[in-house]
Design an enzyme around this catalytic site. Structure first.
Site, PDB file in Angstrom:
ATOM      1  N   GLU A 443      -9.578   7.999   8.479  1.00  0.00           N
ATOM      2  CA  GLU A 443      -8.910   9.529   8.746  1.00  0.00           C
ATOM      3  C   GLU A 443      -7.721   9.646   9.555  1.00  0.00           C
ATOM      4  OE1 GLU A 443      -8.384  11.497   6.615  1.00  0.00           O
ATOM      5  OE2 GLU A 443      -9.883  10.449   5.491  1.00  0.00           O
TER       6      GLU A 443
HETATM    7  C1  LIG Z   1     -15.355   2.077   6.607  1.00  0.00           C
HETATM    8  C2  LIG Z   1     -14.218   2.605   6.270  1.00  0.00           C
HETATM    9  C3  LIG Z   1     -14.035   3.758   5.285  1.00  0.00           C
HETATM   10  C4  LIG Z   1     -12.819   3.972   5.040  1.00  0.00           C
HETATM   11  N1  LIG Z   1     -12.626   4.797   3.874  1.00  0.00           N
HETATM   12  C5  LIG Z   1     -11.251   5.330   3.489  1.00  0.00           C
HETATM   13  C6  LIG Z   1     -11.066   6.013   2.086  1.00  0.00           C
HETATM   14  O1  LIG Z   1     -12.297   6.852   1.641  1.00  0.00           O
HETATM   15  N2  LIG Z   1     -10.091   6.248   1.817  1.00  0.00           N
HETATM   16  C7  LIG Z   1      -8.892   5.640   2.235  1.00  0.00           C
HETATM   17  O2  LIG Z   1      -7.712   5.621   1.634  1.00  0.00           O
HETATM   18  N3  LIG Z   1      -9.017   4.948   3.351  1.00  0.00           N
HETATM   19  C8  LIG Z   1     -10.248   4.726   3.863  1.00  0.00           C
HETATM   20  N4  LIG Z   1     -10.298   3.835   5.133  1.00  0.00           N
HETATM   21  C9  LIG Z   1      -9.263   3.149   5.704  1.00  0.00           C
HETATM   22  C10 LIG Z   1      -8.799   4.101   7.103  1.00  0.00           C
HETATM   23  O3  LIG Z   1      -8.568   5.312   6.887  1.00  0.00           O
HETATM   24  C11 LIG Z   1      -7.931   2.995   7.720  1.00  0.00           C
HETATM   25  O4  LIG Z   1      -8.575   1.877   7.866  1.00  0.00           O
HETATM   26  C12 LIG Z   1      -7.083   3.797   8.930  1.00  0.00           C
HETATM   27  O5  LIG Z   1      -6.441   4.616   8.392  1.00  0.00           O
HETATM   28  C13 LIG Z   1      -6.260   2.732   9.594  1.00  0.00           C
HETATM   29  O6  LIG Z   1      -5.325   1.823   8.782  1.00  0.00           O
HETATM   30  P1  LIG Z   1      -5.547   0.278   8.732  1.00  0.00           P
HETATM   31  O7  LIG Z   1      -6.927  -0.375   8.918  1.00  0.00           O
HETATM   32  O8  LIG Z   1      -4.586  -0.224   7.885  1.00  0.00           O
HETATM   33  O9  LIG Z   1      -4.805   0.034  10.137  1.00  0.00           O
HETATM   34  P2  LIG Z   1      -3.290  -0.181  10.419  1.00  0.00           P
HETATM   35  O10 LIG Z   1      -2.722   0.916  10.266  1.00  0.00           O
HETATM   36  O11 LIG Z   1      -2.931  -1.526  10.312  1.00  0.00           O
HETATM   37  O12 LIG Z   1      -3.464   0.150  12.274  1.00  0.00           O
HETATM   38  C14 LIG Z   1      -3.900  -0.982  13.079  1.00  0.00           C
HETATM   39  C15 LIG Z   1      -3.661  -0.460  14.432  1.00  0.00           C
HETATM   40  O13 LIG Z   1      -2.391  -0.198  14.902  1.00  0.00           O
HETATM   41  C16 LIG Z   1      -2.502   1.122  15.391  1.00  0.00           C
HETATM   42  N5  LIG Z   1      -1.245   2.047  14.963  1.00  0.00           N
HETATM   43  C17 LIG Z   1      -0.507   1.787  13.741  1.00  0.00           C
HETATM   44  N6  LIG Z   1       0.593   2.567  14.001  1.00  0.00           N
HETATM   45  C18 LIG Z   1       0.822   2.945  14.973  1.00  0.00           C
HETATM   46  C19 LIG Z   1       1.577   3.782  15.693  1.00  0.00           C
HETATM   47  N7  LIG Z   1       2.524   4.195  15.198  1.00  0.00           N
HETATM   48  N8  LIG Z   1       1.548   4.045  17.051  1.00  0.00           N
HETATM   49  C20 LIG Z   1       0.256   3.553  17.720  1.00  0.00           C
HETATM   50  N9  LIG Z   1      -0.401   2.764  17.156  1.00  0.00           N
HETATM   51  C21 LIG Z   1      -0.409   2.320  15.732  1.00  0.00           C
HETATM   52  C22 LIG Z   1      -3.286   1.943  14.798  1.00  0.00           C
HETATM   53  O14 LIG Z   1      -3.975   3.071  15.679  1.00  0.00           O
HETATM   54  C23 LIG Z   1      -4.422   0.957  14.806  1.00  0.00           C
HETATM   55  O15 LIG Z   1      -5.178   0.777  16.212  1.00  0.00           O
HETATM   56  C24 LIG Z   1     -11.484   3.348   5.498  1.00  0.00           C
HETATM   57  C25 LIG Z   1     -11.553   2.404   6.429  1.00  0.00           C
HETATM   58  C26 LIG Z   1     -12.957   1.890   6.649  1.00  0.00           C
HETATM   59  C27 LIG Z   1     -13.180   0.758   7.777  1.00  0.00           C
END
Ligand SMILES: Cc1cc2nc3c(=O)[nH]c(=O)nc-3n(C[C@H](O)[C@H](O)[C@H](O)COP(=O)(O)OP(=O)(O)OC[C@H]3O[C@@H](n4cnc5c(N)ncnc54)[C@H](O)[C@@H]3O)c2cc1C
Length: 596
Positions: A443
């Site tokens: 989220e």
């Molecule tokens: C169990 C689980 C359930 C989920 N359920 C859903 C769902 O129902 N629907 C859905 O659509 N998604 C879902 N997700 C996805 C989840 O919302 C994303 O994993 C999350 O938003 C982070 O995106 P990412 O994993 O691509 O990380 P990334 O976006 O690649 O981020 C990696 C790291 O970089 C940091 N970062 C990125 N940009 C910045 C910035 N501008 N400034 C500072 N730090 C930054 C982030 O905080 C993080 O620590 C789920 C994930 C999991 C693991």
């Protein structure tokens, strides 16, 4: 196996004695007839359902997990989940806070929120199946066409169908502007949608007849970035004009994620292969519509951690009263036993009280905030609606990040109280820790929440909304200014309020010079403001407890002791957070990337 007792008295304290929610709700036309007895009765019944039906399948569900049949793409949830879901529907729980126009019971969101705290304590993984439906319901209620509302809302309301949110793709999570899923317009007004989504919670399961996926995708001529994203309803089974189920749609689960926690919730890779969808809202404005669902979900995630904090605390207390190890440093407290119960040791108490305080603070903040959500939707006064909406927007990232960070600390402390047994599956404590961890990530990660708070919600409007909220705190401080007994709470609250003002101004100035300064300070800043909100609600709870302490009810003594613990042992963290927020960007950027 852990046990769970719904904290009804604590909820009633916050709702009726601290926030007087009935008076506030009665001012909103849909709730003119609401009363405390109705709210209490619903929560009492809801609590029984959570403790008796949902909690018993938490540990077993974690161990069993979900299974995907790769030939049929069907997902089977753990034993007992489907039956529990049927009981949930039969009990009318899905419809609690939904619009009567679609078969809902028309209770305030606040009541649903309290019910969901208990569901989350009982079983976070199970709760996510119906939980996501509420966001989908609200998104369609706000942005769907009449036809879409007629087809989808009654079944989401009664729980026959569940909802999902399909945003994340393999190459984009935080940065949704990069998403690639395509939506091609068809002659009949529908869209053919093709792409790959990952991490979709409750993406496939056998609990409900149909799954209503809300999918973000791009039209062929869409502008690049987040301005080119549209939102679509893509049901698992197509829906005929009369509401009956049609053919299986081209959206299916192609893989299940193997993850650290919430094993019993299916986290799905979803493949869309020419799936039929209908657009929600306007072309290229999908992200704004989806934000309705995301904001609901953010409050819901805070509530997940509140639920876990509460249940972990309850079990850790029971264990600490029972487990005998060592003598108290000041001499035996249970001389008739071979050792003292570990609850006599100061540090064990510190861990327990930390969890307790984080649960109590979170419950008050959540209830206050969801009351603003009710006002923002149901008030007949436009100014009140707007003010409530602004406050809700301000407090949402705090709820999401502060409460989930605290939930991680609290569940970890509670596991520590169990010593080695905390690390062993059967006791259930390590599951709470594992389940709590995801709440800081999905989220929008907690870092993203902090950027939203400092960058958009505070500096983005020159601190206007924060100042308005600060005025409420200042009015309370003023009211209690001459109340001697309240000084131990009022003085540190006032002091922190001044410091937050100064810090906000300072960070605003720095951000003018270099916007990266926001990124360097935001996480610490959110935690400081989170503490300010907790301190405000703890002071309000302490005021009630002081007034009623004389009744002899030990409940109020416990409230006061928790508030005193919070002010003495947790709030002072803000001093170091303010220092680290001020330390700024340089220490983070000084090192060349190549030297990492
Ligand atoms: C169990 C689980 C359930 C989920 N359920 C859903 C769902 O129902 N629907 C859905 O659509 N998604 C879902 N997700 C996805 C989840 O919302 C994303 O994993 C999350 O938003 C982070 O995106 P990412 O994993 O691509 O990380 P990334 O976006 O690649 O981020 C990696 C790291 O970089 C940091 N970062 C990125 N940009 C910045 C910035 N501008 N400034 C500072 N730090 C930054 C982030 O905080 C993080 O620590 C789920 C994930 C999991 C693991």
């Amino acid at each position: 196996m852990p046990s769970y007792t719904p904290p009804l008295r604590d909820m009633q304290f916050v709702l009726h004695e601290v926030l007087n929610v009935v008076d506030e709700l009665k001012m909103l036309p849909p709730y003119a007839d609401i009363d405390a007895d109705t709210i209490n009765a619903v929560l009492e019944e809801g609590g029984k359902f959570c403790a008796e039906v949902i909690a018993p399948i938490n540990l077993s569900g974690d161990k069993e997990g979900c299974q995907l049949d790769k030939t049929t793409h069907e997902v089977t949830t753990p034993k007992g989940f489907k039956e529990a879901y049927q009981t949930y529907i039969d009990g009318g729980w899905a419809a609690l806070a939904c619009d009567p126009a679609y078969g809902g019971q028309g209770l305030p969101l606040l009541v649903n929120q309290c019910f969901y705290e208990m569901l989350n304590s009982a079983n976070q993984a199970w709760t996510m199946y119906p939980g996501l439906s509420h966001g989908a319901y609200e998104c369609l209620h706000a942005h769907g066409t009449d036809e879409q509302k007629k087809l989808y809302l009654p079944k989401l309301t009664n729980g026959q169908w569940t909802g999902t949110m399909c945003l994340t793709e393999p190459h984009c999570g935080t940065d949704l502007g990069m998403l690639r899923t395509k939506a091609e317009p068809q002659a009949d007004g529908t869209y053919k949608i093709t792409g790959q989504k990952i991490f979709i919670s409750a993406g496939e399961h056998q609990l409900a007849e149909n799954i209503v996926h809300l999918v973000l995708a791009r039209l062929p001529d869409a502008p690049a970035g987040s301005k080119g994203i549209s939102l679509f309803i893509v049901p698992k089974f197509n829906v005929n004009a009369d509401g009956s189920l049609g053919e299986r749609n081209g959206i299916f689960c192609s893989g299940l994620e193997h993850k650290m926690g919430i094993h019993a919730n299916s986290t799905c890779q979803m493949t869309l292969d020419g799936a039929i969808g209908t657009m929600v809202g306007q072309p290229n404005k999908g992200l704004a519509a989806m934000f309705v669902m995301m904001n609901t979900a953010r409050l819901g995630v805070g509530n997940q951690s509140l639920g876990l904090t509460e249940v972990a605390y309850q079990n850790a207390v029971a264990y600490a009263k029972d487990r005998l190890q060592m003598r108290s440093l000041s001499g035996p407290k249970a001389p008739d036993k071979p050792a003292d119960p570990i609850i006599v040791h100061p540090d064990v108490r510190k861990m327990l009280l930390t969890a307790r305080a984080y649960a109590e603070g979170a419950r008050a903040l959540q209830a206050y905030t969801v009351l603003q959500a009710d006002k923002s939707i149901s008030s007949d006064d436009e100014d009140e609606r707007k003010e409530a909406e602004a406050e809700l927007a301000l407090l949402t990232p705090i709820i999401k990040a502060f409460i989930t960070d605290n939930g991680w600390i609290a569940t970890s402390h509670c596991m520590q109280v169990y010593g080695g047994h905390g690390f062993i599956h059967e006791w259930g404590m390590e599951q709470f820790v594992r389940d709590a961890r995801i709440n800081m990530i999905y989220e929008g990660t907690n870092t993203i929440q902090s950027l939203d708070l400092l960058g958009r919600k505070v500096l983005g409007n020159n601190g206007a909304t924060l100042k308005k909220f600060g005025k409420k705190i200042a009015a309370f401080i003023e009211e209690e200014g001459t109340n001697e007994a309240m000084q131990e709470f009022i003085n540190p609250l006032a002091d922190l309020g001044d410091k937050v003002n100064k810090l906000t101004q300072e960070l605003g100035m720095k951000a003018f010079g270099n916007p990266d300064e926001v990124g360097a300070a935001a996480v610490d800043y959110l935690r400081v403001v989170g503490h300010m909100t907790f301190a405000y609600f703890f002071a309000r709870m302490a005021k009630v407890a002081l007034e009623k302490e004389g009744s002899g009810d030990p409940f109020y003594r416990a409230k006061l002791a928790t508030a005193r613990f919070y002010f003495a042992k947790l709030l002072p963290e803000t001093a170091s957070l303010i220092r680290t927020a001020r330390a700024g960007l340089k220490p983070l950027m000084e090192m060349d990337e190549a030297l990492f």
